[in-house]
Structures are given as structure tokens and as C-alpha cells.
Design an enzyme around this catalytic site. Structure first.
Site, short mmCIF file in Angstrom:
data_model
loop_
_atom_site.label_atom_id
_atom_site.label_comp_id
_atom_site.label_asym_id
_atom_site.label_seq_id
_atom_site.Cartn_x
_atom_site.Cartn_y
_atom_site.Cartn_z
N TYR A 173 -8.74 5.28 1.11
CA TYR A 173 -7.52 5.78 0.46
C TYR A 173 -7.27 7.27 0.70
O TYR A 173 -6.14 7.73 0.59
CB TYR A 173 -7.58 5.53 -1.05
N THR B 148 5.35 2.41 5.86
CA THR B 148 4.02 1.86 6.07
C THR B 148 3.19 2.83 6.90
O THR B 148 3.66 3.37 7.90
CB THR B 148 4.00 0.48 6.75
N GLY C 22 0.83 -1.20 0.00
CA GLY C 22 0.00 0.00 0.00
C GLY C 22 0.86 1.24 0.00
O GLY C 22 1.85 1.32 0.74
N ASP D 247 0.89 1.91 8.63
CA ASP D 247 0.44 1.17 9.81
C ASP D 247 1.35 1.34 11.03
O ASP D 247 0.98 0.97 12.13
CB ASP D 247 0.31 -0.32 9.48
#
Lengths: 420, 420
Positions: free
Chosen positions: B297, B142, B13, B144
Site C-alpha cells: 500500500y 487505476t 483499490g 495498474d
């Protein structure tokens, strides 16, 4: 002329710049202290007037009031309370006049959309009929851009900018991942009856073939077949497909693509499940991997990416409303007038409220491409100036500095309370 | 030492700042032309290497490469292609080495998260085993924030800023409408296994009682009963309730609150229906009017509100990766090291890849309040520096100027094609 107080209220869904209009009203009123006494604001909009919950904006510092220019949403509270017709609910109108009388209010500034324009007009008519002198000025505000007579509505330019920027950014994301992952991205945006907000997403495209590839407008009857065929063709030719859908998108028979079954206080259906519905349709028929986003309140609260043009216009209509009141006007609305010529110029004009109330301005058909899936150059020419300039707020510790007002209530003068 | 070419690929991503790392890699490599020849980029990530689709970044102007610093998403394309273990798919690894050999590639920069760190390590090991000299450096990326050894991950600070800002803005919207309209607002954010992104929403609060009132973390087992009780109490005390929910929020037995039933190429479940599910739960049990948003997104592409700290760090790890390669390092990852002391300082350190690959860093329990519904001061102290500074892109006609690269492919040298 005896000095009168003013009453200002915010109505309906808030915007990134409605407080800029409040700022325009209050700062301008403060410049005319010989003619305008206190500026009261309704706590939670018109409900505040009915309940005699009046905020004394005079208790707020100059800096706090100026901070409204960069603070989104309704600093005094807004509401979705619709005043019915005078025949149906005379008591509410009379209560309003009673409160205005008790607090020596001679100026009524009502900041909202079509429904509020209607209320503003009725209040003006009733006060006249009751022999109470009141100047009622409507200050336009709506993200939906659906008010007539004004070239555009303060509130719209900022949501337009948010949607256009977000679409461009999300499209880059999908483009970079589509080879092995998401092929279809759907962004659901607001716009119950008019497709102005969805149209603004079209500004994300710089070149032929750029995202958004499909825009769904409430003005164009949705055909599942044509839609799916276009999605398929776009993915085939382009590798991915970005769709921006207005929450008001509907079938030919008027059924919304997503109805929750709920209705709000104005009797409007509550929407919001469109994007997942479209995604399901695409998955079932075409099998593409998809993602979807629902911007919801983020779009209309996004002061961090507000349009400078929008902020300027929101302030200007607030300022003009006070000037109109001082000039003795009544039952009017300051509006935005677009200048002629290639370079964008605007000024503030004046629209009579009886021509504004209860009229919805839809997208002209020539703003939508013949196939119904995108915007034309005419639309682009209209929309582009409205998103010009970045009116960034100040930041502190990485976060935008938005003001909090004290919102102190004025002591009540009426004995009777009123239940809304 | 003979001059070698470099290969750079984006994986998984994308983020608002992964291109800033690409910018760091390419600009730094260009400063060392005596040691590094061409910098190739994989078209759509590692798939580009397998297919021998190598982009010659040398064809891009200095301005275009510098423009990557302010352009979100993956400018060369990314992918979700997971390289399995060497035993399971030796052919893919050997193909990689073959392509690297054919193009005289001696430096491999792999820009991704945990899965890519694992691939990067394996490529390094295999090239070693095959006697092909290759320096494999992982560049962390990332949203995350779940990579170990680094204080934080480039990509996270910007999504954190977006989520914190959006939460503050939406909360103002709900606050201003709650008297007569929406009482509960739910924002669904990313974060499959770790609640870092949801946690960042906590930065929206300035004072006790501020939104978000409830944060749902994947780390804390969801209890419907406790959740609904807290929503009810919050609305009662506060008038409204703002909830930020991580897409990975789950019940005690590991069932996600929203599973679509789909899985991606890494075998991860595809999520995304959490917000409407929570809304339904609240409506059914408490009857409150609600709104919900799913940022999807938009949050990870939102370069328009990127954190300056994040952009700086993303660039720095790209730059450091090249410097490490030039210093002869292999199978390492530049990481962010937080300085001691009250004032935030950071520097770039070095982490061995075998300690990074396949380890997920969860939120420490002491970052989450005892009741499981919010962040602690310790979390705030950790998070706040990461969203500092506004790294605004340039605008043209009201829209951010994001670069488009030419992405010209290098002629293939291998006879065999390879199907991915």
C-alpha cells in the site's frame, strides 16, 4: 605544524544523510587548506584503508561535493567489516597505521554507529601506542538512533519521517477500503534491538484512536495472546487495524518473531520475515483479510522525504568533526545536544569515545505506553522535532538528481597488498 | 431542465490521486449550481448507494474539498463490491435506481477501473430500460494503468514516480554496501496482470548498466533458469543486482510466483509472497546475501511524492466528467489523449464505455526488451512524461497535512434497508 592529510570512511548500513556528513567533513576541510592537505575517502569504508584503496576527494568538483548534501547512501561505498579486538587481529590495525603513515594521514574521520565508534577508539589507542600521531574522530551515523550521549543520531530523523509519513498514508488507504476489503495492515520497519524507528510511526497519529493502533517494539516482550486480542478489539471498534512492527520484535525468551537463520559479518542474525509471520498469525486466529509491507532499504535510502533537521545535523557533525580535529581533539565524537525549553533547539557537543563505544541506547520505558503497544506523549515530544522540515532534492525529468562521484583512487605507495 | 442531484462514488483499490478526481467533480459541480443540485458521495463506494448511505458533500467547506487535491486514498471510502451481471443480480441494479430516484439523482459519476466501467455502463443501460433518466459517466482511476482507450490512467503516474524514485534510492544503498554485504535486492511492486508499475522502475536508470538490472513482468513467462543466470551475470559484472518484480509475475503455465491461496471479492487471487520466494531461490542456487522490500500500500498511498502530471490529469478527468454530464453525455469516460510531437502535451478526450469495460491493456511487447528483463526506449518515452513534476502536499509539524472530511450522511428516504 606540518600539514597532514585526512582520511574519511563510511561504515555499516548507510542512511539518507550519511553523505551530508561527508559533505560537512570535506567542505570544512577544504576551508582549512593550510592545515589539512588532501581528504582521502576509503573505497567501501575501512576496507579501502586496509587495501590501500584511497579515493582522492580533491578530484571532485565543488558542485559534486555539495551534491552529497542531497544524495542518499554511501557515495564512497560503505562496508560491514568489523575490526575485532587488537589482540585478535593486531595485523589489521597495524596495516591501517601503515597505510596512514604512507599517505601522511593525520586525521581519521570514521562515520558510523556503535561498532565503528569502537574501531575508531581502538585505532586512536593503537596509533598512540605505536607512537604515530593520529587524531581519530568518530562521526555519528545510524538510522537506529541507538548511540549513547548524543540526543539523537543523524540518519534517524529521516527514516523516522519516512516511516511516519508512510504509516499515515497507508492508514488512509486501509481506512478507505476496510468496509469490504483489507482489515489489517502490517508495516515492518528496521530496528534490530531498539524500537526507535517503529516508535516514529506513532507520529502518524493526530488524534486518539488514529493509526498506528499497535506498535511492536523489541524492548517489549511479544505476547501472541495479548497481541491478537488487541488486533481483534481494534478491528471491532475501529473497522481496521494498522500495525507497525520493528524487525527486532521478540518473544520473552529472546527469539525474534522472524529469524532467517543467517548471520551477518558482525554476527547479528539476519531478519526480515516478520510481517508475513504476523499476517499468518492474524489470518489463522482471526481470519481478517490483511496486507503487509516491508520497507527494508527503501526507508533508509528515502532521501526524497528526508528531514531537514536531520540533514542539518548530519552536516553539522561532519563539520564539527573537522573543527575538533583542528582543535587537537582525539578519540571524541561530535554529538547532538538538545536545548532546554519548549522550542526545539540543538547544538553540537562533544562525547568521549570510550563512553560511546559498544553501548546501545534503548527506548526509555516511559516512551512506551503501559500496555506496550504505543508511544507516550514524552516520546512524541522527543521525536517530533527530529522530523521537522522537508529537505527536498532537486529533480530532473521527474527524478531526484543524485550525484555520482568519480571516485578516483590515489596511486598505492605500499608494496604489500592486504587481503580483507 | 429541472435541477438534478449528482452521485459520486469511489471504487476498487484507492490511489494517491483519486481524491483529486473527487475534487475535480465536486468543484466543477459547485460552479454549476443552476443545473446540479447536491453532490452526494457514496459512503464506501457503491455500497453506500445500495445501503442509501449518501454523504452530503455540500456540508464540506471549500477548503476541505480543495484539500482533496493533496490527500491520498478514498476520502469517502471505496469498496471492492463487484456488481454482477444484470441477469445474476437484478435486485442490486434496481435498488440503485430506486435510491437514485428517491434522492433525485440524475448524474452518476463512478470513479474506478475496468470493473467499475462495466458497472457504470450497466447502470446506464438499466436506467434507460427502466425509463429513469440518468447520465452515467465513468471517471478513470487505476494504478495498474490497464484501461484501454486512455493514453494512461490517473493514479498510475504517481505510483510510477514512487517506484522509480524508490528503486533509484535503494539501488544507491545496495551499490554502496555490495562489496561486503547485500548483493541482491528485490523490490516487489503491484500489478496483477499488467507490468506497467514494474516497468516504471526502469526510469530509475540513467545510463546503460544502471539499476534496475532485472524487471519481471506478468507479460513475460518466468523462467527460473534464465532469471538465475541473469542474476549471476549481473552480480559478476556489476557487483550487485537490483530486481523489480511485478506481483503478477508468473510461470508459463500461468502459476503466479507467489500465490497465497486467498481470493478477493472480484475472484482475483490475493498475491504477496513473491519477493521472499525469489530471494529464497537466489539464496539456494547462488548463495548471495539478499534483501527484499514489498512496497504494497505504501506505493499507491504515497501522495508525498505524487506526480504533478498525474494530479493534474486526475483533477481534469473529474472536471471533464461533470462537463460531459452537463453536455448531455451518457455512458462515456473522459480519457487522457497524448498530443503528437516531441514535447509532451495532453488533453482530455471522450471514450464510449462499451469499448472500455472489461478490456485490459497490457504492456505492448515493444516496450519490453527482447530478453524480457527490462524496458525499451519506447517504454521510457511513454512513461517519462507521466512522472513529471512534484506535487508536494503542505506539511505541518513535519507531517503532510491531509484533510479529514465530516462525511455527514443524508437522511434516508426509503423504508426498506438493503443488505450488501
Amino acid at each position: 605544524m606540518p600539514k597532514k592529510n585526512a582520511f574519511y570512511a563510511q561504515s555499516g548500513g548507510v542512511t539518507a544523510v550519511i553523505n551530508a556528513s561527508a559533505c560537512g567533513v570535506i567542505e570544512t576541510a577544504r576551508k582549512h587548506k593550510s592545515r589539512i592537505g588532501k581528504v582521502y575517502a576509503g573505497r567501501n569504508g575501512i576496507i579501502g584503508a586496509l587495501r590501500e584503496e584511497l579515493i582522492d576527494t580533491g578530484k571532485e568538483s565543488r558542485a559534486a561535493i555539495h551534491g552529497l548534501l542531497t544524495t542518499p547512501s554511501g557515495a564512497f561505498g560503505s562496508c560491514r567489516h568489523k575490526m575485532k579486538s587488537i589482540e585478535e587481529n593486531r595485523a589489521e590495525y597495524e596495516r591501517l597505521i601503515e597505510v596512514f603513515k604512507a599517505h601522511n594521514i593525520g586525521y581519521f574521520f570514521y562515520n558510523g554507529g556503535g561498532d565503528s565508534a569502537d574501531t575508531c577508539l581502538k585505532v586512536s589507542q593503537l596509533s598512540d601506542a605505536m607512537g604515530y600521531p593520529l587524531q581519530a574522530i568518530h562521526v555519528p551515523k545510524t538510522i537506529d538512533n541507538d548511540l549513547p550521549l548524543t540526543d539523537n543520531c543523524p540518519g534517524f530523523g529521516s527514516v523516522a519521517k519516512y516511516v511516519a509519513v508512510s504509516t499515515r498514508e497507508a492508514a488512509l488507504d486501509v481506512a478507505s477500503m476496510c468496509e469490504s476489503s483489507t482489515k489489517v495492515f502490517i508495516l515492518e520497519v528496521m530496528g534490530r534491538h531498539a524500537g526507535w524507528i517503529a516508535a516514529a510511526a506513532g507520529l502518524a497519529a493526530e488524534q486518539e484512536g488514529d493509526a498506528p493502533h499497535i506498535i511492536l517494539f523489541p524492548e517489549i516482550a511479544f505476547s501472541r495472546e495479548k497481541f491478537l486480542a488487541r488486533v481483534k478489539r481494534t478491528v471491532k471498534e475501529n473497522g481496521f487495524c494498522v500495525i507497525v512492527a520493528s524487525e527486532g520484535a521478540q518473544y520473552k525468551d529472546g527469539t525474534f518473531l522472524a529469524e532467517s537463520g543467517l548471520k551477518d559479518a558482525f554476527g547479528h542474525s539476519q531478519l526480515g520475515g516478520l510481517a508475513p509471520n504476523l499476517a499468518q498469525m492474524i489470518k489463522d486466529e482471526l481470519g481478517y483479510k490483511y496486507h503487509w509491507a516491508v520497507a527494508d532499504y527503501l526507508q533508509r535510502a528515502a532521501r526524497h522525504i528526508a528531514s531537514q533537521t536531520d540533514v542539518d545535523q548530519a552536516y553539522a557533525v561532519g563539520e564539527a568533526a573537522v573543527e575538533m580535529a583542528l582543535a587537537g581533539k582525539n578519540a571524541v565524537m561530535p554529538c547532538i545536544v538538545r536545548g532546554k525549553g519548549k522550542r526545539y533547539r540543538w547544538s553540537v557537543g562533544e562525547a568521549p569515545l570510550d563512553k560511546v563505544a559498544n553501548v546501545e541506547k534503548m527506548m526509555p520505558r516511559n516512551f512506551i505506553t503501559r500496555d506496550g503497544f504505543n508511544i507516550t506523549d514524552a516520546a512524541r515530544e522527543y521525536l517530533e522535532p527530529l522530523i521537522q522540515g522537508e529537505a527536498y532534492p532537486e529533480y530532473r525529468k521527474g527524478m531526484p538528481k543524485y550525484v555520482r562521484l568519480k571516485n578516483e583512487l590515489v596511486p598505492k605507495k605500499l608494496r604489500k597488498s592486504f587481503t580483507v
